[in-house]
Design a protein around this motif. Structure first.
Motif, PDB file in Angstrom:
ATOM      1  N   ILE A  91       0.864  -1.185   0.000  1.00 55.31           N
ATOM      2  CA  ILE A  91       0.000   0.000   0.000  1.00 55.31           C
ATOM      3  C   ILE A  91       0.895   1.228   0.000  1.00 55.31           C
ATOM      4  O   ILE A  91       1.639   1.470   0.951  1.00 55.31           O
ATOM      5  N   GLY A  92       0.836   1.993  -1.092  1.00 59.43           N
ATOM      6  CA  GLY A  92       1.663   3.188  -1.226  1.00 59.43           C
ATOM      7  C   GLY A  92       2.898   2.929  -2.063  1.00 59.43           C
ATOM      8  O   GLY A  92       3.487   1.846  -1.997  1.00 59.43           O
TER       9      GLY A  92
ATOM     10  N   LEU B  70      -0.596  -4.125  -5.733  1.00 57.88           N
ATOM     11  CA  LEU B  70      -0.085  -2.812  -5.357  1.00 57.88           C
ATOM     12  C   LEU B  70      -1.258  -1.839  -5.294  1.00 57.88           C
ATOM     13  O   LEU B  70      -2.085  -1.800  -6.207  1.00 57.88           O
ATOM     14  N   VAL B  71      -1.305  -1.042  -4.222  1.00 60.45           N
ATOM     15  CA  VAL B  71      -2.370  -0.064  -4.024  1.00 60.45           C
ATOM     16  C   VAL B  71      -1.760   1.319  -3.877  1.00 60.45           C
ATOM     17  O   VAL B  71      -0.858   1.518  -3.056  1.00 60.45           O
ATOM     18  N   THR B  72      -2.209   2.287  -4.686  1.00 61.86           N
ATOM     19  CA  THR B  72      -1.888   3.697  -4.461  1.00 61.86           C
ATOM     20  C   THR B  72      -3.140   4.514  -4.775  1.00 61.86           C
ATOM     21  O   THR B  72      -4.109   4.000  -5.338  1.00 61.86           O
ATOM     22  N   GLY B  73      -3.117   5.792  -4.415  1.00 57.19           N
ATOM     23  CA  GLY B  73      -4.275   6.637  -4.664  1.00 57.19           C
ATOM     24  C   GLY B  73      -4.423   7.062  -6.106  1.00 57.19           C
ATOM     25  O   GLY B  73      -5.503   7.462  -6.535  1.00 57.19           O
TER      26      GLY B  73
ATOM     27  N   THR C  53      -6.759   0.943  -6.277  1.00 58.69           N
ATOM     28  CA  THR C  53      -6.700   2.262  -5.664  1.00 58.69           C
ATOM     29  C   THR C  53      -7.430   2.301  -4.327  1.00 58.69           C
ATOM     30  O   THR C  53      -7.655   3.382  -3.780  1.00 58.69           O
ATOM     31  N   GLU C  54      -7.824   1.156  -3.784  1.00 58.10           N
ATOM     32  CA  GLU C  54      -8.393   1.105  -2.440  1.00 58.10           C
ATOM     33  C   GLU C  54      -7.764  -0.051  -1.674  1.00 58.10           C
ATOM     34  O   GLU C  54      -7.533  -1.142  -2.214  1.00 58.10           O
TER      35      GLU C  54
END
Length: 729
Positions: free
Chosen positions: A403-404, A428-431, A450-451
């Protein structure tokens, strides 16, 4: 969803399938209907991206100097990796659009789903099916204005702020140099505000368009411009000259000085070589101003990202209020936008459009719009199909979600994680949809999102790596405990005492705690391992001295923000507290600290402190933490005195044991900060091969020391870390 991105490293422009971004508390999620290609800005961005490394270096020599200073201090390899990480960051193209609100953040109360809105801002109002827009970068569209017209918002307010920068009055006589989109919008607004306009553009089609819009004093010839200006102003000269052209030539600025009246003003809105003759400026006392973006608030993170407005009594025309005014002018038919639209393309054609655009194959482009279908779905979890995913196998038994993925993570931690043989990179998660798609492909993740629920709620994922901003760290720890997933978290553990107290309560109530690592990588450095060997036979208490030349960070930086980073004491110092306790194999039981009494701007007081401490084994020490030194000078040094011996370590490159008049030296070819070793230790713990070096209780105690330092700085007294819990309760 579809999004147009450019690789700053190669210059390639591509249309990618990326997840829809999160809305955010102070943002709105907008389904784009139209977005405007900014011909000048986007062309320069693409051209810079297509330059070689030498070309980029020539264009930004300031960044080259900073990189060289960093390399001298931290090593060429690390600096090169970070520089390549920055170059390899995808750039979302576009900064002006319009659409319909799909979702609203809880604090975005001025908007509702279904509202038509104009959106502006680089990195926000991008060419994408959906965009997440901060509240100060959007406003509702009047019913008289179409979404096509509203999509011109950013260009409109750049032009409008350029006009305001000229400090005009009714009846002013203005020369506008350049009749591209900015120039054509500028002359219409000037007319709406009662000004007389004289304008020039060497392109006949643009001059003809200005005439069709009703302007008489238009020319394509610079010599004729002198005559026109002399005629319209009665020989006095222009009250202001606004340069909206984009050129590397100094001619426009030099001519602008000649065209100006005494004490006139030249405003550069576009791009020009600004080297006017000083004597010419002196003779007329002409002001020369470079107009910044779209008005007060532009590129200010407090205004744009945090949504803090500027009081109207102090700042009449902010970026958002300029946008509202531009839409009013369009609604009142004072500005004709429809006549400026020369091309319309579907978003699916974006790659070919940019190919034609850069090659100069679009016929007389001015207003080029991308249009969007209304059937795009809000999808925040997507597989990565364009690369061979890193599949889980018996030898890669730990499935990891991340995350990030900021610059630090992409430059150092993700490559180190990718190199772990026991790891399969799952999600992989990013905004940012553009960022997550690029990084997921680059590092071999199987999925992008993205969540964060894509990680926490997926039973296939064994462990989570958290590389988010500091303000989100406590939430990640809480979710790890709640879901029972192992967590590797970049420091700090949390940012407030309330968060720490809540984590303690949650940990105490849990039936079992997952493995939690906080990214105190220095304890895993080969230099720390060597120093611990030298310290293994220590008998007497240590006298330890540590110096950190941390480098200046402006007071406006997010690390000092109460909501984001809180302070560098909280955000960074746990690195050094953990290292001290690791080397001493003891816990800090008392601290005293003083900060400088500077102006808190050119020198941030809390970034320049002297700290002394006592440990529970009788050892004592001190720390100097300063942001006032030369960044090119040595960053970190540790000295320890004990049993007639001395250990010195400098920048995790050279460590020495001085004993009996002799010196034993341990060197590494570059800085060895322990990133890869720490990740390996985490993976080994998850696999059950080893146990964690630091317990959850010890992590909590390290944060107690951090908050004790804050109390010591505030009171000027010696403070026990355990007492801070009582004071904060």
């Amino acid at each position: 969803m579809k999004q147009v991105v450019q690789s700053y490293k190669t210059g390639e422009v591509a249309l990618r399938d990326v997840p829809v971004p999160q809305c955010g508390t102070k943002r709105i999620l907008v389904r784009n209907q139209h977005s405007l290609i900014s011909l000048g800005t986007e062309r320069s961005t693409i051209e810079l991206g297509r330059k070689s490394l030498l070309g980029k270096a020539a264009a930004r020599p300031d960044l080259v100097r900073r990189a060289w200073d960093k390399a001298k201090k931290e090593g060429l390899l690390k600096t090169w990796q970070e520089a390549m990480g920055r170059l390899d960051t995808p750039t979302p193209l576009g900064y002006s659009g319009a659409g319909v609100v799909e979702q609203c953040g809880l604090a975005a109360t001025e908007f509702s789903p279904g509202d038509r809105v104009a959106c502006v801002g680089q990195g926000f109002a991008s060419h994408a099916d959906f965009v997440a827009i901060p509240v100060n970068l959007a406003c509702k569209i009047p019913k008289e204005v179409s979404s096509e017209e509203a999509a011109f918002g950013m260009l409109g307010i750049i032009a409008l702020h350029g006009i305001r920068s000229a400090n005009l009055t009714f009846g002013s006589r203005i020369v506008v140099m350049g009749l591209g989109l900015l120039g054509l919008l500028t002359i219409q607004m000037l007319r709406a505000y009662g000004c007389e306009v004289i304008a020039i553009d060497p392109a006949q089609d643009k001059a003809d368009l200005a005439r069709r819009l009703g302007f008489a004093h238009i020319t394509t010839d610079s010599a004729e411009l002198d005559t026109l200006c002399n005629h319209v102003t009665g020989g006095v000269g222009a009250d202001a000259v606004i340069i909206t052209a984009s050129t590397k030539d100094r001619g426009p600025v030099d001519q602008a000085v000649q065209l100006s009246r005494p004490k006139g003003r030249i405003v550069v809105v576009g791009v020009a070589d600004i080297h006017p003759d000083r004597n010419e400026l002196w003779q007329k006392e002409v002001d020369l101003v470079v107009s910044k973006a779209a008005g007060p608030g532009s590129v200010d993170p407090v205004y744009e990202i945090e949504g803090v407005d500027l009081p109207i009594g102090e700042v009449r025309w902010t970026q958002k209020r300029n946008l509202q005014e531009f839409l009013r002018l369009v609604a009142d038919k004072k500005v004709d936008v429809q006549s400026l639209i020369t091309h319309r393309f579907d978003i699916a054609q974006a790659e070919s459009v940019y190919t034609q655009f850069v090659a100069g194959e679009l016929v007389q482009p001015i207003g080029v719009l991308l249009t969007y279908p209304d059937q795009a779905l809000i999808e925040r979890h997507l597989p990565i199909t364009s690369v061979l995913a890193n599949k889980k196998s018996p030898s890669a038994s730990v499935s990891v979600g991340v995350i990030g993925a900021g610059l630090f993570g992409k430059a150092l931690l993700l490559p180190a994680l990718q190199s772990q043989t026991d790891v399969a990179l799952h999600t992989l998660v990013t905004g940012s949809g553009a960022s997550v798609e690029h990084s997921a492909r680059k590092f071999g993740f199987a999925n992008q999102a993205t969540e964060s629920s894509a990680v926490w709620q997926n039973p296939e994922i064994d462990a989570v790596v958290g590389l988010t901003p500091h303000s989100n760290h406590a939430k990640l720890v809480s979710q790890a405990i709640e879901h029972g997933k192992a967590l590797f978290l970049e420091k700090p553990l949390c940012t407030t005492e309330d968060e720490l107290a809540q984590l303690r309560e949650q940990a105490a109530a849990a039936e079992a705690l997952p493995i939690i690592f906080v990214g105190h990588n220095r304890r895993y450095s080969p230099h720390t391992v060597q120093m611990l060997k030298w310290l293994a036979t220590r008998q007497a208490p240590l006298v330890l001295q540590m110096r950190i030349n941390t480098g200046f960070v402006p007071a406006s930086h997010w690390v000092h923000s109460e909501d984001e980073g809180r302070s560098r004491v909280v955000g960074e110092m746990s690195h050094f507290i953990d290292l001290i306790q690791c080397l001493a194999r003891a816990s800090i039981v008392r601290v005293a600290a003083e900060r400088i009494s500077g102006d808190n701007s050119s020198t941030v007081n809390n970034d320049n402190i002297a700290l002394s401490f006592k440990l529970d084994d009788g050892s004592v020490g001190s720390m100097i933490y300063s942001a006032s030194g030369d960044k090119a000078y040595s960053r970190e040094m540790t000295e320890m005195f004990f049993d007639g011996k001395t250990i010195v370590s400098r920048d995790f490159r050279v460590s020495e044991l001085h004993k009996g008049g002799k010196t034993e030296t341990f060197k590494t070819s570059s800085q060895e900060m322990g990133y890869a070793q720490e990740l390996k230790a985490f993976v080994d713990c998850v696999r059950g091969r080893t146990v964690a070096d630091v317990s959850t209780t010890e992590m909590f105690s390290t944060m107690d020391v951090i908050f004790a330092i804050e109390y010591a700085l505030a009171t000027g007294q010696s403070v026990s870390p355990s007492a801070t819990r009582v004071m904060s309760a």
